[in-house]
Design an enzyme around this catalytic site. Structure first.
Site, short mmCIF file in Angstrom:
data_model
loop_
_atom_site.label_atom_id
_atom_site.label_comp_id
_atom_site.label_asym_id
_atom_site.label_seq_id
_atom_site.Cartn_x
_atom_site.Cartn_y
_atom_site.Cartn_z
N CYS A 96 0.78 -1.28 0.19
CA CYS A 96 0.43 -0.32 -0.33
C CYS A 96 1.18 0.92 -0.14
CB CYS A 96 -0.78 0.14 1.35
SG CYS A 96 -2.18 0.71 0.74
N ARG A 136 -12.91 6.81 -0.74
CA ARG A 136 -11.07 5.28 -0.69
C ARG A 136 -12.31 3.62 -1.03
NH1 ARG A 136 -7.96 7.13 2.32
NH2 ARG A 136 -7.50 5.32 3.15
N HIS A 168 -3.70 -5.71 2.71
CA HIS A 168 -2.92 -5.37 4.05
C HIS A 168 -4.13 -7.39 4.16
CE1 HIS A 168 -1.54 -1.80 4.11
NE2 HIS A 168 -3.14 -1.73 3.33
N1 GLN Z 1 -2.49 6.91 2.36
C1 GLN Z 1 -2.66 5.94 1.47
C2 GLN Z 1 -3.10 5.78 0.54
O1 GLN Z 1 -4.93 5.83 1.71
C3 GLN Z 1 -2.28 5.00 1.57
C4 GLN Z 1 -3.22 3.44 2.97
C5 GLN Z 1 -1.93 2.44 3.62
O2 GLN Z 1 -0.88 2.52 3.35
N2 GLN Z 1 -3.38 1.91 3.28
O3 GLN Z 1 -3.39 5.57 -1.16
#
Ligand code: GLN
Length: 251
Positions: free
Chosen positions: A106, A140, A203
């Site tokens: 990520c 998101r 993850h």
């Molecule tokens: N900040 C990044 C995004 O939201 C990475 C998020 C994360 O590592 N879970 O795209």
């Protein structure tokens, strides 16, 4: 830099793997530490010692690294490590070109690419180790995710990111999204592969539920130590159950 020495649980060690964990203080979210733990424990159970070196900004990179792992983080975590990452980028690129296996998740996956354009209009430069770039989207991308991959079969995990990543011609995807969004929610790709480097949004953490990926990384790390990789079958019943539950969960 802190280092721990974990001994083989199978008698005299067949070799020692130096495992570098990047930025555990700032880039370690949604259980990504689990990736490190799985690599250490599976290596021990196959008869290897592991020297686990944790590297945070301002530290000193060790030499002779056989395996690199790094996790995700908020945009703020990415902001805290960005300068340091640029400083160590040439060394990381050199290791990757030499075949050092790496797994980055990520937020670090994004910064292993060329750049991440945040939702606030800032640009966080990446190290260009992976031919990819990322731009924050409107919302998101969150939920359980399942991929089909050529090398590892079905891979399962959990994604939570705003960044939309597009691969360039120098990277190939880790897999094709079956359920979920992956790199950008529109081209069905997830993650990236170059040399022995895997970048991914997954993850969960990734490796406990996908031990075949852990063993792929360990096999390449062991080859760099000069020792033989001749693994015994491990009891992966819990991993299998976790995979089955993850696949059956709603998005
Ligand atoms: N900040 C990044 C995004 O939201 C990475 C998020 C994360 O590592 N879970 O795209």
């Amino acid at each position: 830099m802190t280092a721990f020495y974990e001994h083989s649980t199978q008698g005299p060690a067949r070799g020692t793997i130096r495992l570098l964990q990047l930025y555990p203080r700032d880039m370690n979210i949604y259980g990504d530490w689990g990736n490190t733990l799985v690599l250490v424990r599976r290596a021990q159970r196959q008869g290897y010692d592991v020297e686990l070196v944790s590297y945070d900004p301002g530290g000193e990179l060790p030499e002779g690294v056989h395996l690199v792992v790094g996790g995700g983080g908020q945009d703020s975590g990415q902001d805290r490590i960005k300068e340091d990452l640029l400083a160590v980028g040439p060394q990381l690129r050199a290791w990757a070109a030499d075949g050092v296996p790496m797994l980055v998740i990520c937020g670090l996956y994004q910064l292993f690419g060329h750049r991440f354009a945040t939702g606030q209009g800032a640009e966080i430069p990446g190290i260009g180790l992976i031919d990819a770039e990322t731009r924050a989207g409107q919302g998101r991308l969150i939920g359980n995710i399942t991929l089909d991959t050529e090398e590892f079969g079905q891979v399962v995990g959990y994604e939570n990111h705003s960044g939309l990543t597009t691969l360039g011609p120098g990277a190939r995807p880790l897999g094709t999204v079956r359920v979920g969004d992956g790199n950008n929610g529109s081209d069905s790709t997830e993650g990236a592969r170059v040399h022995h480097v895997i970048g991914s949004y997954l993850h969960g953490s990734l490796l406990p539920k996908n031990p075949v990926v852990a063993d792929w990384l360990l096999e390449r790390a062991v080859a760099l130590t000069g020792a033989a990789w001749d693994p015994e079958p491990l009891d992966d019943a819990w991993a299998e159950r976790a995979r089955a539950v993850a696949v059956s969960r709603p998005r």
